[in-house]
Scaffold this motif. Structure first.
Motif: not given
Length: 475
Positions: A418-420
């Motif tokens: 996540r949150a790449h």
């Protein structure tokens, strides 16, 4: 579900321009075997022996050190899982680096990882000799190194399914032992069954929770993070995994959270059981877990725990031998190493690559004979810089991987970070900073300095073989 998975595989191949090739290895490793092989590779001397040094550096604050290391390891694990599902090949992150970064990166990361695992084998079997000295102080250490090395080569010569089953039960012993250690430690801390509670005073006495300040917590990261360097094992086994689209994500989720639990809770309980200044040591004369149980005065417990840590070292060495063999096999199939290294035995094992990988054991035997006191830290420290390089390349590859695949493919990934790209970028910066910090840690001070000439030698070797590798896709 199977139709959806086939559609996902075809979609990814089309998006990235990859044609899957059959490398001759047999897909016989199940999810439970993948998980335990990864645990077997990760839980070894880093926890049972190397934690002596991290405790000495940080005191009880080493608990925070292992938590920080876990966060970075989780990012690496999820990055690898994404790529391994898309490309379940034996060369793992070496293949990915070649595809998404450069041929040089693909070659160097495979060669480095293979060498690191060979060195790690030597470190593990040397640790076995240190452990046996607990019972047999008069027996030369090289005797145990020779016996253990011969047994590991035999196990790795088996068909991969048999190897996986053997490693499953080997790793299970240490998992059960860690859980038992935590249970016994909690009983002593709370006073359950004994009437006298140790409590948590040991975590705040002898200089407080941070006896060496935050500096000690940070410097301990240089060794603590290497304890998690084993999460990449699942990606390496992808070429021999059954149903990799299913098994890899499940196994990766399992391994990450189990490792965090085992490391953090085991270290916390150990430090609560006995003062950290009696447990930590830079001499590496034995396992701090054994010392903790000996200090607690539990009958026969130190000998039982010593048997467990011997099993743990054997399990890790067994997995490391597997990993180095597969990396050499991948280099040969990629035309970066002699073709004879990729030849398989009748049961599907790259036996010639296995023979070369056993060279780490020879180095360990020689060091056990001529430098028994400094052998472990010499071997273990040399491998540290190489693993920093490997993890940074993995994270850089992940950045390019995400840029190269379509939004739809990213959406369909069965396991996704996540949150790449924030976690990946932060982890790259953290690993680089930790690597630079080795200059302030005894025993690791020259690891980066010694790795630089090795990287230069690899570049020269790459120049020799690059004309033999003209394919633009995955090997």
């Amino acid at each position: 579900m199977p139709n959806r998975q086939r559609h996902f595989t075809a979609e990814v191949d089309a998006a990235s321009g990859i044609v899957r090739e059959q490398d001759g290895l047999q897909r016989r490793l199940s999810q439970r075997q993948l998980t335990m092989i990864a645990i077997g590779g990760a839980i070894g001397v880093g926890l049972f022996l190397g934690s002596s040094v991290t405790i000495e550096l940080a005191g009880p604050g080493v608990i925070v050190t292992y938590l920080l290391s876990a966060l970075i390891a989780m990012v690496v694990a999820y990055s690898l899982a994404e790529m391994a599902v898309v490309h379940p090949v034996s060369g793992s992150f070496g293949i990915y680096a070649e595809k998404y970064l450069s041929h040089w990166a693909g070659f160097c990361v495979r060669a480095t990882y293979g060498l690191v695992q060979i060195i790690a084998i030597g470190a593990e079997v040397t640790a076995v000799a240190i452990y046996f000295a607990f019972w047999f102080p008069s027996v030369p250490g090289w005797t145990w190194v020779v016996l253990v090395s011969a047994g590991l080569v035999v196990v790795n010569s088996m068909q991969v399914g048999n190897f996986g089953e053997f490693e499953y039960w080997f790793a299970m012993i240490k998992v059960v032992a860690i859980l038992a250690f935590i249970a016994v430690g909690l009983a002593l801390i709370t006073g359950l069954g004994s009437g006298h509670a140790i409590g948590l005073a040991n975590l705040t006495q002898n200089g407080g929770f941070f006896p060496h300040g935050l500096r000690g917590v940070w410097l301990a990261l240089t060794l603590a993070i290497t304890s998690y360097m084993g999460v990449e094992v699942i990606a390496v086994t992808a070429g021999e995994a059954q149903e990799p689209e299913k098994s890899i994500p499940r196994a990766m989720r399992t391994i990450v959270f189990r490792l965090i639990f085992f490391y953090v809770f085991a270290i916390a309980v150990m430090l609560a059981m006995t003062p950290w200044n009696r447990t930590g040591s830079t001499s590496l004369s034995g396992s701090p877990f054994v010392r903790a149980l000996a200090t607690a005065g539990i009958p026969y417990a130190p000998s039982i725990m010593n048997l467990v840590v011997i099993t743990a070292a054997l399990s890790s060495a067994n997995t490391n031998l597997y990993l180095s063999t597969r990396m050499l096999f991948s280099l040969s199939r990629g035309q970066y190493a002699p073709a004879w290294l990729s030849r398989l035995s009748s049961n599907g094992v790259p036996h010639r690559a296995l023979a070369i990988s056993a060279g780490g054991m020879v180095a360990a035997i020689l060091l056990a004979i001529f430098a028994p006191k400094g052998a472990f830290l010499l071997l273990y420290g040399t491998a540290v810089a190489g693993m920093f390089f490997v993890w940074i390349v993995i994270l850089l590859t992940h950045l390019r991987f995400r840029q190269s695949i379509s939004r739809q493919t990213q959406k369909n990934l069965p396991l996704k970070l996540r949150a790449h790209p924030l976690p990946t970028l932060a982890s790259i910066a953290a690993v680089a900073a930790i690597a630079l910090s080795t200059f302030w840690v005894d025993g690791l001070r020259y690891t980066l300095v010694t790795f630089a000439p090795f990287l230069l030698v690899m570049s020269v070797v790459y120049g020799k073989y690059r004309n033999r590798s003209s394919k633009s896709g995955l090997k």
